[in-house]
Design a protein around this motif. Structure first.
Motif, PDB file in Angstrom:
ATOM      1  N   ALA A   1      -3.906   0.287  -2.762  1.00  0.00           N
ATOM      2  CA  ALA A   1      -3.468  -1.010  -2.259  1.00  0.00           C
ATOM      3  C   ALA A   1      -3.323  -1.979  -3.431  1.00  0.00           C
ATOM      4  O   ALA A   1      -4.082  -1.914  -4.389  1.00  0.00           O
ATOM      5  CB  ALA A   1      -4.481  -1.566  -1.265  1.00  0.00           C
ATOM      6  N   TRP A   2      -2.347  -2.843  -3.354  1.00  0.00           N
ATOM      7  CA  TRP A   2      -2.142  -3.805  -4.439  1.00  0.00           C
ATOM      8  C   TRP A   2      -1.410  -5.033  -3.933  1.00  0.00           C
ATOM      9  O   TRP A   2      -0.969  -5.074  -2.789  1.00  0.00           O
ATOM     10  CB  TRP A   2      -1.402  -3.164  -5.615  1.00  0.00           C
ATOM     11  CG  TRP A   2       0.034  -2.818  -5.354  1.00  0.00           C
ATOM     12  CD1 TRP A   2       1.120  -3.571  -5.715  1.00  0.00           C
ATOM     13  CD2 TRP A   2       0.543  -1.656  -4.697  1.00  0.00           C
ATOM     14  NE1 TRP A   2       2.271  -2.928  -5.320  1.00  0.00           N
ATOM     15  CE2 TRP A   2       1.956  -1.766  -4.701  1.00  0.00           C
ATOM     16  CE3 TRP A   2      -0.036  -0.540  -4.107  1.00  0.00           C
ATOM     17  CZ2 TRP A   2       2.780  -0.795  -4.128  1.00  0.00           C
ATOM     18  CZ3 TRP A   2       0.784   0.420  -3.532  1.00  0.00           C
ATOM     19  CH2 TRP A   2       2.165   0.295  -3.549  1.00  0.00           C
ATOM     20  N   VAL A   3      -1.316  -6.030  -4.793  1.00  0.00           N
ATOM     21  CA  VAL A   3      -0.599  -7.263  -4.493  1.00  0.00           C
ATOM     22  C   VAL A   3       0.445  -7.452  -5.590  1.00  0.00           C
ATOM     23  O   VAL A   3       0.133  -7.266  -6.758  1.00  0.00           O
ATOM     24  CB  VAL A   3      -1.583  -8.464  -4.443  1.00  0.00           C
ATOM     25  CG1 VAL A   3      -0.836  -9.780  -4.355  1.00  0.00           C
ATOM     26  CG2 VAL A   3      -2.538  -8.315  -3.255  1.00  0.00           C
ATOM     27  N   SER A   4       1.677  -7.741  -5.201  1.00  0.00           N
ATOM     28  CA  SER A   4       2.772  -7.866  -6.171  1.00  0.00           C
ATOM     29  C   SER A   4       3.208  -9.317  -6.344  1.00  0.00           C
ATOM     30  O   SER A   4       4.076  -9.776  -5.619  1.00  0.00           O
ATOM     31  CB  SER A   4       4.001  -7.067  -5.688  1.00  0.00           C
ATOM     32  OG  SER A   4       3.819  -5.711  -5.908  1.00  0.00           O
ATOM     33  N   PRO A   5       2.589 -10.050  -7.275  1.00  0.00           N
ATOM     34  CA  PRO A   5       2.945 -11.465  -7.399  1.00  0.00           C
ATOM     35  C   PRO A   5       4.390 -11.696  -7.836  1.00  0.00           C
ATOM     36  O   PRO A   5       4.952 -12.765  -7.612  1.00  0.00           O
ATOM     37  CB  PRO A   5       1.968 -12.002  -8.453  1.00  0.00           C
ATOM     38  CG  PRO A   5       1.479 -10.810  -9.185  1.00  0.00           C
ATOM     39  CD  PRO A   5       1.561  -9.652  -8.250  1.00  0.00           C
TER      40      PRO A   5
ATOM     41  N   ALA B   1       0.837  -1.196   0.000  1.00  0.00           N
ATOM     42  CA  ALA B   1       0.000   0.000   0.000  1.00  0.00           C
ATOM     43  C   ALA B   1       0.868   1.240   0.000  1.00  0.00           C
ATOM     44  O   ALA B   1       2.002   1.209   0.490  1.00  0.00           O
ATOM     45  CB  ALA B   1      -0.907   0.004   1.224  1.00  0.00           C
TER      46      ALA B   1
ATOM     47  N   ALA C   1      -8.030  -5.724  -0.369  1.00  0.00           N
ATOM     48  CA  ALA C   1      -7.036  -4.775  -0.859  1.00  0.00           C
ATOM     49  C   ALA C   1      -7.118  -4.642  -2.378  1.00  0.00           C
ATOM     50  O   ALA C   1      -7.075  -3.544  -2.928  1.00  0.00           O
ATOM     51  CB  ALA C   1      -5.636  -5.233  -0.447  1.00  0.00           C
ATOM     52  N   LEU C   2      -7.308  -5.771  -3.057  1.00  0.00           N
ATOM     53  CA  LEU C   2      -7.352  -5.757  -4.522  1.00  0.00           C
ATOM     54  C   LEU C   2      -8.599  -5.069  -5.050  1.00  0.00           C
ATOM     55  O   LEU C   2      -8.547  -4.306  -6.013  1.00  0.00           O
ATOM     56  CB  LEU C   2      -7.340  -7.189  -5.067  1.00  0.00           C
ATOM     57  CG  LEU C   2      -5.995  -7.914  -5.154  1.00  0.00           C
ATOM     58  CD1 LEU C   2      -6.218  -9.349  -5.611  1.00  0.00           C
ATOM     59  CD2 LEU C   2      -5.052  -7.199  -6.124  1.00  0.00           C
TER      60      LEU C   2
END
Lengths: 443, 304
Positions: free
Chosen positions: B141-145, B96, B134-135
């Motif tokens: 906010a994000w998710v970093s695969p 975030a 978050a997504l």
């Protein structure tokens, strides 16, 4: 404390030259020759503008071979039609490059004997028909063919890779050996092939030796660059710079690690002169890419283009953004601000985010095509380096001057160490150059 | 020579003693140790875009919500350990650009454990729900695969540790079922496309996959109780994640697939009922722990 950003124009060209990799066949297509001419596609640059499923891909190459030999093959998710393909001007790339290039900012120490109140900090400066006959037997279908600018374009779909390779060869596109296995995954994924070559008559009309960038727009879920095809004949690491324009936030790779370049450190002031900063940046990037084993995607720049105050370079105009493929601009440049957003400034601000990604890759280090994802991250980032010019005066002038000079020596030592660490250059050599750095006076 | 025998035997005994103690320790301690070191590795060596304050706020919010929730609902046996595990999971997954996102995600993740309940079980895996919040819901906010890099060595290390932890949980079957089907599908795709096996290596050496396999889908509280149904569930999630990623070309396939498949759990529990999973009673008496060895179904773990 006085500060100034060096003229961006002088440095903006620096990263361009970084992209130069000798003997490079690169990016999302391959350049092929009819004769055994050496072909060069040195600076691979791509603009990817994406909003929802709408994607506009622009590709610029630095093709140096005979124009008659030029051919470009790019896998595309859908059949492209005449209206989906454009030729754009190179200056669109130059503008994006200038706007997002790594920068050097310089500041000047004040006279320690004559301190003045610090000004409020500025917001950072960081910022054709015969073809159809033979085609069927080979499983290749010419979906469309048309001319755009100096290019003759065919859009192909294929049932199998050997047939496609044969078709391309029969029609005068000389494909590098080993093309069929590289084409196969794209065929099996249902992708089409955008194949372009130069129409010499039209090219002569442009009056330029250079081939202009090609741009095409399509709707697809796939947010990726088919870079694997360009690796067929690759020897050694290649560079690719991707400018991604989006609506909401920073873009990163979904299947490789994305790393921010080390930035915002104070470095020895001698880097200001001549090609020193360019050399520094090249070496530093080389060092970082090696450290990551050529497996990382580097972020060089991310900025919310709806504001900058002050701007390090003139922001892109509405026309320039449209040319770059931004399809989501508000109808009128003077449109009322969107509720919930920052007020649009008179400078023609727009809801566009620019991410500049720089890859140095080898066929082994990037085994899959590069996939992207748009995050909701809006924290601006710029590869920016600072020069802090010392005050030039005598320690005898006042007591504060003596203290200042002691602190200065410590600071210069840490600047030298930072530079040595980033580049792997010899620290003693750096110290020597540092001690000979010419005096720069505030303008 | 004679001296060397006890010198070797003594440490062996000592180690087996430690191993026995570890095995009967609440598996969540092992998880906390594992996830904590994973988080440290990421923060120190992998430049995770994560601030220490974000981690602290995640913990504060998650633990407070867990304490409050258990107190208000009067639910027994809800330890703060699960909340700590969820906090670590959220810190590892969610990114975030502000400070308020992490605690809010933690409150949503833990809060849902007390609000969304069916048949005495909470429905969603808290870390999965938090990541989805978050997504989908939160700005900035994000998710970093891709944040893990593709370091095979690290992946193996993590996997080995992960297996240890889930083995002690006696619910490792779902991890293996999931992994077999998901990796099988990846292999079939590569074989079909004629792509290089280096592609598989790139896909498998993702920390995100390992974390998901050993710490998320293995959550005993949010997966079906019956073994056959767990396998079926693993297959649904694996196929879902594969289709999401390689047919629909969307990102974060694992997280999405688990989230979308979760409502099937009560249905699968109904189709084939079995005893509900119980966390080990938080007793400090080692003997009491030894006495409970016979009830193998009770040792357990994994609520990321």
């Amino acid at each position: 404390m006085l500060k100034r950003t060096l003229a961006a124009a002088a440095l903006a060209a620096a990263p361009l030259s970084l992209a130069v990799a000798p003997e490079a066949y690169a990016f999302c297509g391959f350049y092929v020759g009819k004769a055994d001419t050496s072909l060069f596609n040195e600076a691979s640059q791509v603009i990817l503008a994406r909003d929802g499923r709408r994607t506009t891909l622009s590709m610029m190459n630095d093709y140096k071979g005979e124009l008659t030999d030029f051919a470009l093959v790019v896998p595309v998710p859908v059949v492209l039609r005449r209206n989906d393909v454009k030729v754009i001007e190179k200056k669109t790339f130059d503008r994006l490059d200038a706007y997002s290039a790594p920068r050097l900012a310089e500041y000047f120490d004040d006279d320690p004997c004559n301190p003045r109140p610090l000004p409020a900090p500025m917001a950072g400066t960081t910022r054709g028909a015969e073809r159809r006959r033979s085609a069927d037997a080979l499983g290749v279908k010419v979906e469309d063919s048309f001319s755009v600018g100096e290019y003759d374009i065919v859009i192909l779909s294929a049932a199998e890779s050997d047939g496609l390779e044969t078709w391309l060869r029969r029609n005068g596109y000389r494909i590098p050996s080993g093309a069929a296995p590289a084409l196969r995954p794209y065929i099996l994924q249902g992708m089409k092939f955008f194949v372009a070559r130069v129409n010499l008559r039209e090219q002569a009309k442009t009056g330029s030796r250079f081939l202009r960038p090609l741009q095409f727009t399509f709707d697809s879920e796939k947010f990726m660059l088919p870079m694997r095809l360009g690796m067929i004949n690759a020897q050694g690491p290649q560079d690719l710079i991707v400018y991604v324009l989006t609506r909401d936030g920073r873009v990163e790779s979904a299947n490789y690690r994305t790393v921010k370049l080390p930035a915002n450190m104070t470095l020895p002031t001698y880097l200001r002169d001549g090609k020193q900063f360019t050399d520094f940046y090249k070496t530093m990037f080389d060092q970082q890419a090696r450290r990551e084993d050529y497996k990382a995607v580097f972020t060089e720049y991310f900025w919310d283009m709806s504001w900058c105050d002050p701007c390090a370079a003139d922001p892109l105009s509405r026309e320039e953004l449209l040319a770059a493929g931004v399809t989501w601009l508000p109808a009128e440049p003077t449109a009322a601000p969107v509720p919930g957003r920052r007020p649009v400034t008179p400078g023609g601000a727009v809801p566009v985010m620019l991410t500049r990604l720089h890859l140095r890759y080898t066929p082994d280090s990037f085994p899959e095509d590069l996939a992207f994802l748009e995050t909701k991250d809006r924290q601006n980032f710029q590869a920016r380096y600072v020069l802090q010019h010392p005050w030039r005066g005598s320690a005898d002038k006042c007591q504060a001057a003596a203290q200042y000079l002691t602190r200065l020596r410590q600071r210069q030592e840490s600047e030298a160490r930072a530079l040595a660490n980033l580049t792997g250059w010899d620290i003693n050599d750096i110290r020597q150059r540092q001690s000979r750095a010419p005096v720069v006076t505030p303008r | 020579m004679a001296m060397s025998v006890p010198a070797v035997a003594a440490p062996t005994e000592r180690w087996s003693g430690i191993a026995a103690r570890l095995r009967w320790l609440d598996a969540r301690y092992l998880q906390i140790g594992f996830l904590g070191s994973f988080l440290l590795f990421g923060a120190l060596l992998r430049d995770f875009a994560l601030r220490p304050e974000q981690v602290a706020l995640t913990f504060a919010a998650a633990l407070t919500t867990q304490w409050l929730g258990a107190r208000l609902l009067g639910l027994p046996g809800h330890s703060l350990l699960s909340a700590a595990v969820t906090s670590l999971g959220l810190s590892i997954l969610v990114r975030a650009d502000s400070l308020w996102v992490h605690p809010l995600v933690a409150v949503i993740a833990i809060g849902a454990k007390f609000v969304i309940r069916i048949n005495g079980k909470h429905l969603y895996n808290p870390a999965n729900l938090g990541a989805m919040a978050a997504l989908l819901l939160l700005p900035g906010a994000w998710v970093s695969p891709g944040q893990w890099g593709n370091d095979m060595l690290l992946a193996l290390w993590v996997a080995a540790f992960g297996i240890t932890v889930s083995t002690s949980a006696r619910r490792f079957d779902i991890a293996w079922a999931f992994l077999a089907i998901y990796v099988g599908l990846l292999c079939l795709r590569i074989e079909y496309l004629g792509a290089r096996w280096a592609v598989l290596e790139n896909q498998l050496s993702s920390g995100a996959l390992i974390l998901f396999t050993f710490f998320m889908i293995t959550d005993p509280m949010t997966t079906p109780n019956h073994r056959l149904m767990r396998w079926l569930y693993a297959a649904i999630v694996a196929v879902g994640a594969f289709v999401w990623t390689y047919v629909f070309f969307q990102t974060n396939g694992l997280i999405w697939a688990l989230f979308l498949a979760t409502p099937l759990v009560p249905l699968l529990d109904r189709l084939m009922p079995a005893a509900k999973f119980q966390w080990r009673a938080a007793s400090s008496d080692y003997r009491a722990r030894n006495d409970s060895r016979s009830s193998s179904n009770q040792t357990a773990s994994i609520p990321l």
